[in-house]
Design an enzyme around this catalytic site. Structure first.
Site, short mmCIF file in Angstrom:
data_model
loop_
_atom_site.label_atom_id
_atom_site.label_comp_id
_atom_site.label_asym_id
_atom_site.label_seq_id
_atom_site.Cartn_x
_atom_site.Cartn_y
_atom_site.Cartn_z
N TRP A 213 -3.25 6.07 -4.77
CA TRP A 213 -2.32 7.39 -4.11
C TRP A 213 -1.87 7.50 -4.95
O TRP A 213 -1.10 7.75 -5.36
CB TRP A 213 -2.04 5.94 -3.05
CG TRP A 213 -2.88 5.66 -1.93
CD1 TRP A 213 -2.76 4.20 -2.51
CD2 TRP A 213 -3.93 6.22 -1.42
NE1 TRP A 213 -3.94 4.04 -1.18
CE2 TRP A 213 -4.39 5.03 -0.67
CE3 TRP A 213 -4.62 7.50 -1.07
CZ2 TRP A 213 -5.28 5.14 0.04
CZ3 TRP A 213 -5.39 7.68 -0.14
CH2 TRP A 213 -5.70 6.88 0.45
N THR B 17 1.01 -1.26 -0.08
CA THR B 17 -0.24 0.05 0.09
C THR B 17 1.40 1.15 0.09
O THR B 17 1.59 1.52 1.32
CB THR B 17 -1.21 0.10 1.31
OG1 THR B 17 -1.73 1.74 1.32
CG2 THR B 17 -0.08 -0.03 2.52
N LYS C 32 -6.16 11.00 -3.62
CA LYS C 32 -6.67 9.35 -4.03
C LYS C 32 -7.25 9.82 -5.29
O LYS C 32 -8.28 10.43 -5.68
CB LYS C 32 -7.71 8.63 -3.46
CG LYS C 32 -7.46 7.09 -3.59
CD LYS C 32 -7.47 5.63 -2.38
CE LYS C 32 -7.29 5.01 -2.73
NZ LYS C 32 -7.83 3.52 -2.18
N GLU D 45 -4.80 -3.26 4.32
CA GLU D 45 -4.70 -4.13 5.07
C GLU D 45 -5.89 -4.81 5.39
O GLU D 45 -5.81 -5.71 6.80
CB GLU D 45 -4.50 -2.32 6.55
CG GLU D 45 -2.95 -1.66 6.35
CD GLU D 45 -2.84 -0.38 5.33
OE1 GLU D 45 -3.62 -0.19 4.66
OE2 GLU D 45 -2.23 0.24 5.65
P1 AMP Z 1 -6.70 1.15 -0.51
O1 AMP Z 1 -5.62 0.75 0.60
O2 AMP Z 1 -5.33 1.42 -1.48
O3 AMP Z 1 -7.28 0.30 -0.68
O4 AMP Z 1 -7.06 2.65 0.03
C1 AMP Z 1 -7.72 2.42 1.67
C2 AMP Z 1 -7.87 3.69 1.51
O5 AMP Z 1 -9.15 4.27 0.69
C3 AMP Z 1 -9.42 4.05 3.32
O6 AMP Z 1 -8.68 4.05 3.95
C4 AMP Z 1 -9.83 5.68 2.57
O7 AMP Z 1 -9.18 6.07 3.15
C5 AMP Z 1 -10.09 5.54 1.29
N1 AMP Z 1 -11.15 4.96 1.01
C6 AMP Z 1 -11.66 3.47 0.63
N2 AMP Z 1 -13.14 2.95 0.14
C7 AMP Z 1 -13.18 4.39 0.44
C8 AMP Z 1 -14.20 4.62 0.28
N3 AMP Z 1 -16.43 3.70 0.16
N4 AMP Z 1 -15.20 6.10 0.58
C9 AMP Z 1 -14.08 7.07 0.68
N5 AMP Z 1 -12.94 6.46 1.12
C10 AMP Z 1 -12.66 4.95 0.63
#
Ligand code: AMP
Length: 559
Positions: A445, A181, A440, A326
């Site tokens: 990211w 990540t 994002k 995670e």
């Molecule tokens: P990742 O590890 O790349 O999947 O990113 C996870 C992060 O994406 C989370 O901690 C949030 O900050 C953001 N995220 C994931 N799903 C959502 C959602 N439905 N709405 C807003 N932010 C989200």
């Protein structure tokens, strides 16, 4: 029959092969549509394991993939973990130096790579970081001109091997998967998924309180397979014995619309940007979405307007979900409770636009600045902490990051998500801010800290900060705020800075604008206070106007 009673992935495939042997797996590839069934799939998975075995891959070894969503990538999903090795999916949209770091840190022994991604891998593969890779395998039936070495094509790699493989009884604690990540500052952080974590995640997503997948479904994961195992859907779809549809390399809205219509897709999943793109396409073109029942949307917040359009114009339910790398990744899903089904439409959409209800099996709490748990009143907010069977308790070889992101208490380890949320009286979690220093864009990211360091490396920059500005299609785009030094040539500085970033980072990382300010606002402790800038400029969509969406696209960077 698998011998083990352990919570591992193998019984999912075994059952699908026994009970649903003629269910299809359909894949869009460079060579056109490929179609076969679970029986042939299982044969090829065994051939793949034999081929890896022959070149010396052993239990515990890591095998990397650098691929889009297709049947061969799906073969690695069971082939690698079932032989006791570890499937490491690598995000090809990352900057080269992150890719080098990841391959070296994971010590990948073999790398599977898509044809269209060869040019992206060839640069980093020149570095010492790739010294441990003993075989590259190109996904296809031929090897194009490439500097990768030694290299073989996938079909030649597996073809002479037996369709029977003597699968070992793998321990449920054995690492089965891995994904990095880039969600916070510094180098990407590896998250390992044990067999048991992937098993538990699959079992949690199968029933309706998770995603809900029946054996009669046709499931198309558009979320990339390098993103937390396409949210686990290849595993859960197999566990359900349902039909898989894989949209292949860099799918365009037209490809998605065709696959939905031609294959009768009932359930699909991806980040909001993908579905906004499909709706745009549908405005200009004839599309048939009549088979589609549900779309799982996550990764970034699903806009209410998107939920409404799919409901009203296409009779498709948007299932809004929140999760993290995670967490393998699912944490909350915005299903409506039974008593809400009859609510007026607008009120339902409000609820569905929240991140939703905790999935059974997990625990959560919301902690405010004083370390206190906040009440569930829809107003008080704090950082969301979670734990459970499919939530990791550490990063791979990163003790300093563990200290920041995990908290031990008397009865276990909590993951501090970095998401700032409130919880309403009905228990629906809503993200209101992000404590993490990241942007994002289109589900991918961008590290604001890395961009800031790159900007501040310029002699004419005294201070610089980068924040995410809301964007209709990409959810967020980076905009840089720069304090020029006294002698700076402000006529040329903006262009110089953008050129410097373009030289080092993928083009979708390049800020949409560079704005001069007199001073970066600071917190009491002297840190950059981005909240002040976000409040000041957050709604200023002029900052990201005039930028062609293609230029901002993460997926535009793949070839
Ligand atoms: P990742 O590890 O790349 O999947 O990113 C996870 C992060 O994406 C989370 O901690 C949030 O900050 C953001 N995220 C994931 N799903 C959502 C959602 N439905 N709405 C807003 N932010 C989200």
């Amino acid at each position: 029959m698998p011998g083990a009673t352990a919570q591992t992935l193998r019984p999912f495939l075994w059952r699908a092969e026994q009970l649903f042997s003629d269910r299809e797996i359909v894949s869009r590839t460079h060579e056109g549509i490929v179609r076969y069934d679970y029986e042939e799939y299982a044969d090829r998975v065994a051939q793949l394991a034999s081929a890896l075995d022959e070149i010396g891959v052993e239990e515990g070894d890591r095998v990397g993939t650098f691929c889009w969503n297709h049947h061969r990538h799906f073969e690695t999903y069971f082939g690698i973990p079932n032989m006791g090795a570890q499937l490491h999916t690598i995000n090809p949209l990352l900057p080269d130096h992150h890719i080098e770091y990841i391959v070296e840190n994971a010590d990948d022994q073999v790398l599977f790579v898509d044809q269209s991604l060869l040019p992206k891998l060839e640069g980093p593969a020149q570095s010492d970081a790739f010294d441990g890779v003993k075989q590259f395998v190109v996904m296809g039936s031929e090897v194009p001109e490439t500097s990768l070495d030694p290299v073989v094509d996938y079909e030649s790699f597996i073809e002479d091997h037996s369709t029977e493989y003597d699968w070992p009884d793998v321990d449920e604690e054995a690492p089965a998967g891995m994904c990095y990540t880039s969600g916070t500052t510094g180098d990407p952080k590896g998250v390992e998924y044990t067999q048991q974590m992937l098993w538990a995640h699959t079992m949690a997503t199968l029933p309706e309180s998770g995603i809900g997948i029946g054996s009669d479904e046709v499931v198309m994961p558009v979320v990339p397979m390098f993103h937390v195992n396409a949210w686990g859907m290849p595993f859960s779809t197999t566990a359900a014995g349902a039909k898989h549809v894989y949209p292949g390399p860099s799918p365009e809205p037209a490809d998605l619309a065709n696959l939905i219509a031609e294959e009768g897709v009932t359930l699909t999943a991806g980040v909001p940007t993908v579905w906004l793109g499909l709706l745009e396409y549908a405005k200009e073109n004839e599309v048939d979405l009549s088979s589609l029942e549900r779309i799982i949307i996550g990764g970034s917040a699903a806009p209410k307007s998107l939920i409404k359009t799919f409901d009203q114009q296409y009779d498709v339910e948007v299932v809004h979900a929140w999760g993290m790398t995670e967490m393998a990744p699912i944490g909350t899903v915005a299903h409506l409770k039974p008593e809400m089904q009859d609510w007026p439409a607008e009120k339902r959409y409000e609820k569905q636009a929240k991140q939703g209800l905790l999935v059974p099996g997990l625990e959560m709490k919301v902690i405010d600045e004083n370390g206190e748990e906040v009440p569930h009143n829809g107003e008080d907010f704090g950082e969301l902490w979670v734990r459970g069977p499919w939530v990791t308790t550490e990063y791979f070889e990163r003790p300093e990051a563990n200290e920041e992101d995990f908290v031990e208490d008397d009865d276990g380890t909590w993951l501090k998500t970095g998401d700032v949320v409130n919880v309403d009286e009905d228990g629906y979690v809503q993200i209101v801010d992000r404590a993490k220093d990241v942007i994002k864009s289109g589900g991918e990211w961008i590290s604001s800290v890395e961009l800031e360091n790159a900007l501040m490396a310029h002699d004419d920059v005294a201070e610089a900060t980068v924040i995410g500005i809301p964007h209709e299609r990409w959810q967020e785009r980076p905009v840089a705020f720069v304090v020029p030094t006294g002698g700076a040539d402000t006529e040329t500085l903006q262009e110089d800075l953008l050129d410097a970033i373009k030289a080092e980072y993928p083009k979708w990382w390049v800020p949409d604008d560079v704005v001069y300010i007199e001073e970066v606002p600071k917190t009491a402790t002297g840190k950059f206070n981005k909240k002040v800038l976000r409040d000041q400029y957050g709604e200023d969509t002029d900052l990201v106007k005039g930028k062609a969406p293609e230029e901002a696209a993460p997926e535009g960077d793949d070839d």
